[in-house]
Enzyme design. Structure first.
Site, PDB file in Angstrom:
ATOM      1  N   CYS A  95     -41.103  17.805-119.057  1.00  0.00           N
ATOM      2  CA  CYS A  95     -39.777  17.336-120.122  1.00  0.00           C
ATOM      3  C   CYS A  95     -39.272  18.379-120.754  1.00  0.00           C
ATOM      4  O   CYS A  95     -39.949  19.243-121.547  1.00  0.00           O
ATOM      5  CB  CYS A  95     -40.468  16.220-121.079  1.00  0.00           C
ATOM      6  SG  CYS A  95     -39.099  15.850-122.274  1.00  0.00           S
TER       7      CYS A  95
ATOM      8  N   LYS B 133     -47.141   4.788-118.588  1.00  0.00           N
ATOM      9  CA  LYS B 133     -47.149   5.188-120.022  1.00  0.00           C
ATOM     10  C   LYS B 133     -48.420   4.506-120.505  1.00  0.00           C
ATOM     11  O   LYS B 133     -48.649   3.400-120.443  1.00  0.00           O
ATOM     12  CB  LYS B 133     -45.978   4.820-120.988  1.00  0.00           C
ATOM     13  CG  LYS B 133     -44.811   5.495-120.292  1.00  0.00           C
ATOM     14  CD  LYS B 133     -43.452   5.153-121.217  1.00  0.00           C
ATOM     15  CE  LYS B 133     -42.299   5.715-120.676  1.00  0.00           C
ATOM     16  NZ  LYS B 133     -40.960   5.090-121.060  1.00  0.00           N
TER      17      LYS B 133
ATOM     18  N   VAL C 278     -40.892  10.880-124.779  1.00  0.00           N
ATOM     19  CA  VAL C 278     -41.526  12.112-125.468  1.00  0.00           C
ATOM     20  C   VAL C 278     -40.158  13.124-125.507  1.00  0.00           C
ATOM     21  O   VAL C 278     -39.485  13.037-125.051  1.00  0.00           O
ATOM     22  CB  VAL C 278     -42.653  12.773-124.304  1.00  0.00           C
ATOM     23  CG1 VAL C 278     -43.723  11.832-124.408  1.00  0.00           C
ATOM     24  CG2 VAL C 278     -42.118  13.255-122.972  1.00  0.00           C
TER      25      VAL C 278
ATOM     26  N   GLU D   7     -37.441  12.312-131.332  1.00  0.00           N
ATOM     27  CA  GLU D   7     -36.226  12.953-131.196  1.00  0.00           C
ATOM     28  C   GLU D   7     -36.489  14.436-131.287  1.00  0.00           C
ATOM     29  O   GLU D   7     -36.902  14.896-132.257  1.00  0.00           O
ATOM     30  CB  GLU D   7     -35.276  12.585-131.915  1.00  0.00           C
ATOM     31  CG  GLU D   7     -34.535  11.537-131.560  1.00  0.00           C
ATOM     32  CD  GLU D   7     -34.023  11.263-130.085  1.00  0.00           C
ATOM     33  OE1 GLU D   7     -33.314  12.242-129.920  1.00  0.00           O
ATOM     34  OE2 GLU D   7     -34.118  10.162-129.613  1.00  0.00           O
ATOM     35  N   SER D   8     -36.312  15.020-130.032  1.00  0.00           N
ATOM     36  CA  SER D   8     -36.942  16.654-130.138  1.00  0.00           C
ATOM     37  C   SER D   8     -35.920  17.660-131.073  1.00  0.00           C
ATOM     38  O   SER D   8     -36.390  18.332-131.724  1.00  0.00           O
ATOM     39  CB  SER D   8     -36.455  17.289-128.501  1.00  0.00           C
ATOM     40  OG  SER D   8     -35.206  17.089-128.222  1.00  0.00           O
TER      41      SER D   8
END
Ligand SMILES: N[C@@H](CCC(=O)N[C@@H](CS)C(=O)NCC(=O)O)C(=O)O
Length: 231
Positions: free
Chosen positions: A13, A40, A53, A70-71
């Protein structure tokens, strides 16, 4: 600093990589757990609002835990809890960098459409879209990092963008998308940055190619055929 941090992740990711890069830049210890997104785990679905993720599980000294998702939000949180800030102090500069972090997310979405495009015509449309994004970046970039001498959150956001393009170029033996001069120098600096390198495993390139090949896309087919020619 909280007592401990757990980053729920996935090996491929790109959004996870952003969080890992920031934590590494800031010397923040964390425990990474890679999950299978095709299957998952229930414990993940229980704590995840979006089913995506990265997730950051923050355990405070009183034993309480909070989940951050949220990155871009995780990256800013990590930036705020330790060391010198990566985001600039000036509100306008800060806003500008946040906007370019979002532009990085849009570039990732473009790249997803590029590697899943089913045929040459769609692939070519998506390729031009990524190319246009790189040209726009050329005019915004200061160098050596996005905003000048200091590595920042925009750099962390674009490490995973160029990693995709580097893997494609490596496997195909030629540039899939030409990078303008400043963008090229920036992407080379990102590829050499220890935090960016450490955000994925040793087998990332092969694993990514195998994943894309399962998409039965135009690029997947090219990557697979090239791998066979090299064998
Ligand atoms: N906007 C999110 C995007 C995260 C995202 O799309 N993660 C993907 C993996 S790279 C995911 O978890 N996908 C699982 C799903 O959508 O079911 C962020 O920046 O954190």
């Amino acid at each position: 600093m909280p007592k401990s941090l757990r980053l729920i992740s996935h090996k491929l990711c790109p959004y996870v990589q952003r969080a890992v890069i920031v934590a590494t830049e800031k010397d923040i210890p964390f425990h990474r757990i890679d999950i299978d997104l095709a299957n998952k785990p229930d414990w993940f679905l229980d704590i995840s609002a979006t089913g995506k993720v990265p997730l950051l599980e923050v355990t405070e000294h009183d034993g309480s835990t909070r989940i951050i998702f949220e990155s871009a939000v995780i990256a800013e949180y990590l930036d705020e809890i330790a060391g010198q800030r990566l985001l600039p102090a000036d509100p306008l500069e800060r806003a500008r960098e946040r906007a370019w972090v979002e532009y990085g997310a849009q570039a990732l979405a473009d790249i997803y459409r590029l590697y899943t495009a089913p045929d040459e015509a769609r692939f070519e449309t998506e390729r031009k879209q990524v190319e246009a994004k790189l040209e726009r970046l050329e005019n915004e970039l200061s160098g050596p990092w996005f905003s000048g001498d200091k590595f920042g959150l925009v750099d962390a956001a674009f490490g995973p963008v160029f990693r995709y393009l580097d893997v494609f170029d490596w496997r195909l033996g030629r540039p899939l998308i030409e990078r303008p001069a400043k963008v090229r120098a920036w992407s080379e600096a990102l590829a050499a940055r220890p935090s960016v390198r450490a955000a994925v495993g040793e087998d990332y390139a092969e694993r990514l190619i195998d994943f894309i090949v399962t998409k039965n896309s135009y690029l997947g087919d090219k990557l697979e055929r090239h791998a066979l020619e090299l064998a």
